[in-house]
Design a protein around this motif. Structure first.
Motif, mmCIF file in Angstrom:
data_model
loop_
_atom_site.group_PDB
_atom_site.id
_atom_site.type_symbol
_atom_site.label_atom_id
_atom_site.label_comp_id
_atom_site.label_asym_id
_atom_site.label_seq_id
_atom_site.Cartn_x
_atom_site.Cartn_y
_atom_site.Cartn_z
ATOM 1 N N PHE A 1 71.835 6.881 62.034
ATOM 2 C CA PHE A 1 71.481 7.452 63.332
ATOM 3 C C PHE A 1 70.461 8.571 63.139
ATOM 4 O O PHE A 1 69.433 8.639 63.812
ATOM 5 C CB PHE A 1 72.751 7.974 64.022
ATOM 6 C CG PHE A 1 72.514 8.595 65.364
ATOM 7 C CD1 PHE A 1 72.426 7.810 66.506
ATOM 8 C CD2 PHE A 1 72.394 9.969 65.501
ATOM 9 C CE1 PHE A 1 72.210 8.386 67.756
ATOM 10 C CE2 PHE A 1 72.189 10.555 66.739
ATOM 11 C CZ PHE A 1 72.097 9.758 67.870
ATOM 12 N N PHE A 2 70.742 9.485 62.185
ATOM 13 C CA PHE A 2 69.821 10.580 61.890
ATOM 14 C C PHE A 2 68.463 10.051 61.454
ATOM 15 O O PHE A 2 67.417 10.560 61.873
ATOM 16 C CB PHE A 2 70.415 11.484 60.806
ATOM 17 C CG PHE A 2 69.517 12.623 60.419
ATOM 18 C CD1 PHE A 2 69.417 13.748 61.228
ATOM 19 C CD2 PHE A 2 68.761 12.554 59.266
ATOM 20 C CE1 PHE A 2 68.580 14.801 60.884
ATOM 21 C CE2 PHE A 2 67.925 13.607 58.915
ATOM 22 C CZ PHE A 2 67.835 14.723 59.721
ATOM 23 N N SER A 3 68.446 9.023 60.620
ATOM 24 C CA SER A 3 67.198 8.432 60.157
ATOM 25 C C SER A 3 66.382 7.884 61.328
ATOM 26 O O SER A 3 65.174 8.104 61.417
ATOM 27 C CB SER A 3 67.495 7.316 59.146
ATOM 28 O OG SER A 3 66.303 6.738 58.688
ATOM 29 N N ALA A 4 67.051 7.189 62.243
ATOM 30 C CA ALA A 4 66.355 6.625 63.405
ATOM 31 C C ALA A 4 65.796 7.727 64.302
ATOM 32 O O ALA A 4 64.646 7.656 64.747
ATOM 33 C CB ALA A 4 67.310 5.726 64.195
ATOM 34 N N SER B 1 65.095 10.818 63.436
ATOM 35 C CA SER B 1 64.025 11.511 62.716
ATOM 36 C C SER B 1 62.723 10.714 62.779
ATOM 37 O O SER B 1 61.642 11.283 62.955
ATOM 38 C CB SER B 1 64.419 11.734 61.252
ATOM 39 O OG SER B 1 65.528 12.580 61.174
ATOM 40 N N TRP B 2 62.821 9.416 62.627
ATOM 41 C CA TRP B 2 61.646 8.557 62.709
ATOM 42 C C TRP B 2 61.024 8.639 64.098
ATOM 43 O O TRP B 2 59.811 8.774 64.238
ATOM 44 C CB TRP B 2 62.044 7.109 62.368
ATOM 45 C CG TRP B 2 60.888 6.171 62.373
ATOM 46 C CD1 TRP B 2 59.983 5.968 61.361
ATOM 47 C CD2 TRP B 2 60.501 5.305 63.444
ATOM 48 N NE1 TRP B 2 59.059 5.026 61.740
ATOM 49 C CE2 TRP B 2 59.359 4.602 63.022
ATOM 50 C CE3 TRP B 2 61.000 5.059 64.711
ATOM 51 C CZ2 TRP B 2 58.718 3.670 63.816
ATOM 52 C CZ3 TRP B 2 60.354 4.128 65.497
ATOM 53 C CH2 TRP B 2 59.234 3.447 65.049
ATOM 54 N N LEU B 3 61.862 8.592 65.147
ATOM 55 C CA LEU B 3 61.346 8.721 66.512
ATOM 56 C C LEU B 3 60.717 10.093 66.739
ATOM 57 O O LEU B 3 59.701 10.218 67.424
ATOM 58 C CB LEU B 3 62.460 8.469 67.529
ATOM 59 C CG LEU B 3 62.885 7.020 67.697
ATOM 60 C CD1 LEU B 3 64.121 6.938 68.592
ATOM 61 C CD2 LEU B 3 61.750 6.185 68.270
ATOM 62 N N HIS B 4 61.309 11.137 66.172
ATOM 63 C CA HIS B 4 60.756 12.487 66.269
ATOM 64 C C HIS B 4 59.357 12.520 65.659
ATOM 65 O O HIS B 4 58.416 13.040 66.262
ATOM 66 C CB HIS B 4 61.694 13.471 65.562
ATOM 67 C CG HIS B 4 61.201 14.869 65.546
ATOM 68 N ND1 HIS B 4 60.486 15.379 64.492
ATOM 69 C CD2 HIS B 4 61.303 15.858 66.466
ATOM 70 C CE1 HIS B 4 60.170 16.642 64.754
ATOM 71 N NE2 HIS B 4 60.658 16.958 65.941
ATOM 72 N N ASP B 5 59.216 11.959 64.445
ATOM 73 C CA ASP B 5 57.911 11.932 63.782
ATOM 74 C C ASP B 5 56.898 11.117 64.595
ATOM 75 O O ASP B 5 55.733 11.508 64.719
ATOM 76 C CB ASP B 5 58.027 11.356 62.373
ATOM 77 C CG ASP B 5 58.790 12.273 61.432
ATOM 78 O OD1 ASP B 5 58.974 13.462 61.764
ATOM 79 O OD2 ASP B 5 59.217 11.792 60.366
ATOM 80 N N LEU B 6 57.338 9.997 65.146
ATOM 81 C CA LEU B 6 56.462 9.172 65.975
ATOM 82 C C LEU B 6 56.029 9.948 67.221
ATOM 83 O O LEU B 6 54.865 9.905 67.624
ATOM 84 C CB LEU B 6 57.180 7.874 66.369
ATOM 85 C CG LEU B 6 56.369 6.830 67.111
ATOM 86 C CD1 LEU B 6 55.214 6.331 66.267
ATOM 87 C CD2 LEU B 6 57.270 5.668 67.502
ATOM 88 N N GLY B 7 56.959 10.696 67.815
ATOM 89 C CA GLY B 7 56.636 11.518 68.981
ATOM 90 C C GLY B 7 55.621 12.602 68.653
ATOM 91 O O GLY B 7 54.696 12.862 69.431
ATOM 92 N N LEU B 8 55.776 13.260 67.497
ATOM 93 C CA LEU B 8 54.800 14.272 67.079
ATOM 94 C C LEU B 8 53.423 13.656 66.875
ATOM 95 O O LEU B 8 52.403 14.239 67.254
ATOM 96 C CB LEU B 8 55.254 14.966 65.797
ATOM 97 C CG LEU B 8 56.393 15.953 65.931
ATOM 98 C CD1 LEU B 8 56.792 16.486 64.558
ATOM 99 C CD2 LEU B 8 56.016 17.093 66.847
#
Length: 109
Positions: free
Chosen positions: A43-46, A48-55
Motif C-alpha cells: 500500500f505504501f509503495s503504491a 509513494s509511486w502515486l505521490h511521485d507521479l503527482g509531483l
C-alpha cells in the motif's frame, strides 16, 4: 468515483472533513488498518509511486520548473499543500510515540 474523477471535482477550498469523505468514496479507508505488514508495505509503495507521479505532473504543469509558494512568490522547490487533514508520522514527529488515532479518525479530531 475513481482518483482521476476525484481530482477533476476537487475544489481548492475543500475542508479536511470533505476531503476524507470524498476519499472514502475512492478507497475503503476503514480497511487500511486491517492490512498485514506485507500488504501495508505494498500500500505504501503504491501511494509513494502515486505521490511521485503527482509531483511530476505538478512539475510538468509549471513549465518554468518553479512552483508558486503559498504567498504567490516564485521559488523552487515548493510542493503544494494538501487539502486533507495532517497525519503525524515518524517523518514529522521524530522519536516520539506514534499516535494511531488517524487509523480510526483519518486525522480528523
Amino acid at each position: 468515483m475513481n482518483l482521476i474523477e476525484f481530482a477533476k471535482t476537487a475544489k481548492d477550498d475543500v475542508s479536511p472533513e470533505d476531503f476524507v469523505a470524498k476519499m472514502k468514496e475512492i478507497l475503503p479507508l476503514d480497511e487500511v488498518k486491517n492490512l498485514t505488514e506485507e500488504e501495508g508495505l505494498m500500500f505504501f509503495s503504491a501511494v509513494s509511486w502515486l505521490h511521485d507521479l503527482g509531483l511530476l505532473l505538478i512539475e510538468f504543469n509549471e513549465q518554468d520548473g518553479e512552483m508558486p509558494s503559498p504567498d504567490g512568490q516564485r521559488m523552487a522547490p515548493c510542493i503544494p499543500g494538501t487539502h486533507g487533514p495532517f497525519i503525524d508520522t515518524v517523518l514529522t514527529r521524530g522519536r516520539d510515540e506514534p499516535d494511531f488515532s488517524p487509523l480510526v479518525n483519518f486525522g480528523l479530531e
